[in-house]
Design a protein around this motif. Structure first.
Motif, PDB file in Angstrom:
ATOM      1  N   ALA A  28     -52.861   0.661  -1.819  1.00 24.90           N
ATOM      2  CA  ALA A  28     -51.492   0.311  -2.201  1.00 24.90           C
ATOM      3  C   ALA A  28     -51.042  -0.850  -1.336  1.00 24.90           C
ATOM      4  O   ALA A  28     -51.710  -1.194  -0.356  1.00 24.90           O
ATOM      5  CB  ALA A  28     -50.569   1.514  -1.985  1.00 24.90           C
ATOM      6  N   GLU A  29     -49.940  -1.471  -1.749  1.00 20.10           N
ATOM      7  CA  GLU A  29     -49.342  -2.465  -0.851  1.00 20.10           C
ATOM      8  C   GLU A  29     -47.837  -2.222  -0.809  1.00 20.10           C
ATOM      9  O   GLU A  29     -47.252  -1.747  -1.781  1.00 20.10           O
ATOM     10  CB  GLU A  29     -49.665  -3.891  -1.292  1.00 20.10           C
ATOM     11  CG  GLU A  29     -49.052  -4.286  -2.606  1.00 20.10           C
ATOM     12  CD  GLU A  29     -49.400  -5.724  -2.979  1.00 20.10           C
ATOM     13  OE1 GLU A  29     -48.931  -6.641  -2.290  1.00 20.10           O
ATOM     14  OE2 GLU A  29     -50.141  -5.889  -3.968  1.00 20.10           O
ATOM     15  N   ILE A  30     -47.262  -2.520   0.334  1.00 25.03           N
ATOM     16  CA  ILE A  30     -45.811  -2.310   0.468  1.00 25.03           C
ATOM     17  C   ILE A  30     -45.122  -3.586   0.012  1.00 25.03           C
ATOM     18  O   ILE A  30     -45.206  -4.630   0.656  1.00 25.03           O
ATOM     19  CB  ILE A  30     -45.439  -1.940   1.912  1.00 25.03           C
ATOM     20  CG1 ILE A  30     -46.163  -0.650   2.319  1.00 25.03           C
ATOM     21  CG2 ILE A  30     -43.912  -1.778   2.023  1.00 25.03           C
ATOM     22  CD1 ILE A  30     -45.961  -0.232   3.762  1.00 25.03           C
ATOM     23  N   ALA A  31     -44.476  -3.500  -1.163  1.00 25.01           N
ATOM     24  CA  ALA A  31     -43.826  -4.679  -1.742  1.00 25.01           C
ATOM     25  C   ALA A  31     -42.500  -4.961  -1.048  1.00 25.01           C
ATOM     26  O   ALA A  31     -42.126  -6.114  -0.852  1.00 25.01           O
ATOM     27  CB  ALA A  31     -43.607  -4.464  -3.239  1.00 25.01           C
ATOM     28  N   ILE A  32     -41.789  -3.882  -0.673  1.00 23.90           N
ATOM     29  CA  ILE A  32     -40.472  -4.068  -0.029  1.00 23.90           C
ATOM     30  C   ILE A  32     -40.065  -2.772   0.684  1.00 23.90           C
ATOM     31  O   ILE A  32     -40.326  -1.690   0.180  1.00 23.90           O
ATOM     32  CB  ILE A  32     -39.388  -4.483  -1.076  1.00 23.90           C
ATOM     33  CG1 ILE A  32     -38.020  -4.720  -0.441  1.00 23.90           C
ATOM     34  CG2 ILE A  32     -39.243  -3.452  -2.195  1.00 23.90           C
ATOM     35  CD1 ILE A  32     -37.837  -6.026   0.242  1.00 23.90           C
ATOM     36  N   VAL A  33     -39.470  -2.951   1.852  1.00 27.26           N
ATOM     37  CA  VAL A  33     -38.819  -1.840   2.553  1.00 27.26           C
ATOM     38  C   VAL A  33     -37.321  -2.095   2.447  1.00 27.26           C
ATOM     39  O   VAL A  33     -36.860  -3.200   2.743  1.00 27.26           O
ATOM     40  CB  VAL A  33     -39.239  -1.799   4.039  1.00 27.26           C
ATOM     41  CG1 VAL A  33     -38.462  -0.727   4.796  1.00 27.26           C
ATOM     42  CG2 VAL A  33     -40.736  -1.570   4.165  1.00 27.26           C
ATOM     43  N   ILE A  34     -36.583  -1.097   2.014  1.00 28.12           N
ATOM     44  CA  ILE A  34     -35.122  -1.255   1.929  1.00 28.12           C
ATOM     45  C   ILE A  34     -34.458  -0.195   2.808  1.00 28.12           C
ATOM     46  O   ILE A  34     -34.794   0.995   2.720  1.00 28.12           O
ATOM     47  CB  ILE A  34     -34.619  -1.100   0.474  1.00 28.12           C
ATOM     48  CG1 ILE A  34     -35.302  -2.116  -0.445  1.00 28.12           C
ATOM     49  CG2 ILE A  34     -33.096  -1.273   0.417  1.00 28.12           C
ATOM     50  CD1 ILE A  34     -34.965  -1.945  -1.927  1.00 28.12           C
ATOM     51  N   HIS A  77     -39.131  -6.767  -7.048  1.00 26.16           N
ATOM     52  CA  HIS A  77     -40.396  -6.771  -6.299  1.00 26.16           C
ATOM     53  C   HIS A  77     -41.516  -6.054  -7.057  1.00 26.16           C
ATOM     54  O   HIS A  77     -42.544  -5.709  -6.464  1.00 26.16           O
ATOM     55  CB  HIS A  77     -40.193  -6.136  -4.916  1.00 26.16           C
ATOM     56  CG  HIS A  77     -39.418  -7.011  -3.989  1.00 26.16           C
ATOM     57  ND1 HIS A  77     -38.047  -7.059  -3.970  1.00 26.16           N
ATOM     58  CD2 HIS A  77     -39.843  -7.934  -3.096  1.00 26.16           C
ATOM     59  CE1 HIS A  77     -37.648  -7.942  -3.081  1.00 26.16           C
ATOM     60  NE2 HIS A  77     -38.715  -8.491  -2.539  1.00 26.16           N
ATOM     61  N   ASP A  78     -41.302  -5.823  -8.342  1.00 25.00           N
ATOM     62  CA  ASP A  78     -42.322  -5.177  -9.189  1.00 25.00           C
ATOM     63  C   ASP A  78     -42.843  -3.869  -8.604  1.00 25.00           C
ATOM     64  O   ASP A  78     -44.057  -3.598  -8.613  1.00 25.00           O
ATOM     65  CB  ASP A  78     -43.520  -6.127  -9.424  1.00 25.00           C
ATOM     66  CG  ASP A  78     -43.109  -7.352 -10.202  1.00 25.00           C
ATOM     67  OD1 ASP A  78     -42.301  -7.205 -11.132  1.00 25.00           O
ATOM     68  OD2 ASP A  78     -43.572  -8.455  -9.843  1.00 25.00           O
ATOM     69  N   VAL A  79     -41.913  -3.080  -8.076  1.00 27.83           N
ATOM     70  CA  VAL A  79     -42.313  -1.817  -7.444  1.00 27.83           C
ATOM     71  C   VAL A  79     -42.740  -0.805  -8.507  1.00 27.83           C
ATOM     72  O   VAL A  79     -42.066  -0.612  -9.520  1.00 27.83           O
ATOM     73  CB  VAL A  79     -41.139  -1.270  -6.586  1.00 27.83           C
ATOM     74  CG1 VAL A  79     -41.327   0.202  -6.258  1.00 27.83           C
ATOM     75  CG2 VAL A  79     -41.008  -2.105  -5.312  1.00 27.83           C
ATOM     76  N   GLU A  80     -43.880  -0.157  -8.247  1.00 32.65           N
ATOM     77  CA  GLU A  80     -44.409   0.842  -9.186  1.00 32.65           C
ATOM     78  C   GLU A  80     -44.173   2.274  -8.707  1.00 32.65           C
ATOM     79  O   GLU A  80     -44.183   3.206  -9.502  1.00 32.65           O
ATOM     80  CB  GLU A  80     -45.916   0.614  -9.365  1.00 32.65           C
ATOM     81  CG  GLU A  80     -46.227  -0.744  -9.976  1.00 32.65           C
ATOM     82  CD  GLU A  80     -47.690  -1.085  -9.854  1.00 32.65           C
ATOM     83  OE1 GLU A  80     -48.406  -0.944 -10.850  1.00 32.65           O
ATOM     84  OE2 GLU A  80     -48.122  -1.485  -8.748  1.00 32.65           O
ATOM     85  N   LEU A  81     -44.066   2.449  -7.391  1.00 34.68           N
ATOM     86  CA  LEU A  81     -43.797   3.782  -6.836  1.00 34.68           C
ATOM     87  C   LEU A  81     -42.775   3.643  -5.717  1.00 34.68           C
ATOM     88  O   LEU A  81     -42.949   2.815  -4.810  1.00 34.68           O
ATOM     89  CB  LEU A  81     -45.092   4.406  -6.280  1.00 34.68           C
ATOM     90  CG  LEU A  81     -44.931   5.786  -5.648  1.00 34.68           C
ATOM     91  CD1 LEU A  81     -44.644   6.850  -6.710  1.00 34.68           C
ATOM     92  CD2 LEU A  81     -46.175   6.180  -4.851  1.00 34.68           C
TER      93      LEU A  81
END
Ligand code: GRF
Length: 204
Positions: A28-34, A77-81
């Motif tokens: 997996a890759e971390i697209a964004i931390v909010i 950010h095209d987050v999937e999960l």
């Protein structure tokens, strides 16, 4: 699989996920931390590791307004999960609908025991002999969606909230990455409240 991680504080579960990825244990890759709080410690970890991070302050916004901001940012950010990692807000039904079966949470108790705040203290005060942690899918209710994985942690006679929390946290860190990896491998089937784990694909 692109992850969006939501935090409110320390961020050790986020860091454990980042470590599993860098060690090649999690595809997996971390697209964004909010973070919903500007002072969240996890933001420092993200900065140090060069992981995109953003504060979206929740103060003064109602649930629907805030969740709309979150959805827009995660989609950008095209987050999937979406992984809640110490995110101290309940999400709206609209948020859950925006990412169907794609929002996970980690909770420091063996649910359905001890939902809500201070699960470790609740367990200690109740006198249980086995505590633990739970990774579950998120619905619009508190700590209530279908359970993916749990890990048990014995309660020792001389445990304090701190000592028990530390042992549970070590299990949280391992369990969260394992649950995310199961989703990355497409191995979870949700049947009502039950989550079936499919066997590993030997050819994968
Ligand atoms: C963890 O115990 C998690 O289970 C609970 O909040 C805590 C967050 O810790 N939901 P951290 O911010 O991941 O260090």
């Amino acid at each position: 699989m692109r992850l969006g991680i939501l935090i409110s504080g320390r961020g050790s579960n986020f860091e454990a996920i980042a470590n599993s990825i860098s060690r090649g244990k999690l595809d997996a890759e971390i697209a964004i931390v909010i973070a919903n709080k500007p002072g969240a410690g996890g933001l420092v970890i993200a900065r140090e590791r060069g992981i995109p991070a953003k504060v979206i302050p929740s103060r003064g916004l109602d649930r629907e307004q805030y969740d709309k901001l979150l959805i827009d940012e995660l989609r950008a950010h095209d987050v999937e999960l979406v992984c809640l990692a110490g995110f101290m807000r309940l999400l709206s039904a609209n948020f859950v609908k925006a990412f169907p079966d794609r929002v996970l949470n980690i909770h420091p108790s063996l649910l359905p025991a001890f939902p809500g705040l201070d699960g470790q203290k609740q367990a200690l005060d109740y006198g249980v002999k086995i505590a633990g942690c739970t990774v579950h899918f998120v619905d619009e209710f508190l700590d209530s969606g279908p359970i993916v994985l749990q890990a048990a942690v014995p309660v020792l006679d001389d445990d304090t909230v701190e000592s028990l929390s530390a042992r549970i946290l070590a299990q949280e860190h391992a369990t969260y990455s394992s649950a995310i990896q199961l989703i990355a491998e497409n191995r979870l089937v949700i049947e009502g409240r039950k989550v079936r784990i499919l066997p590993e694909n030997p050819s994968a």
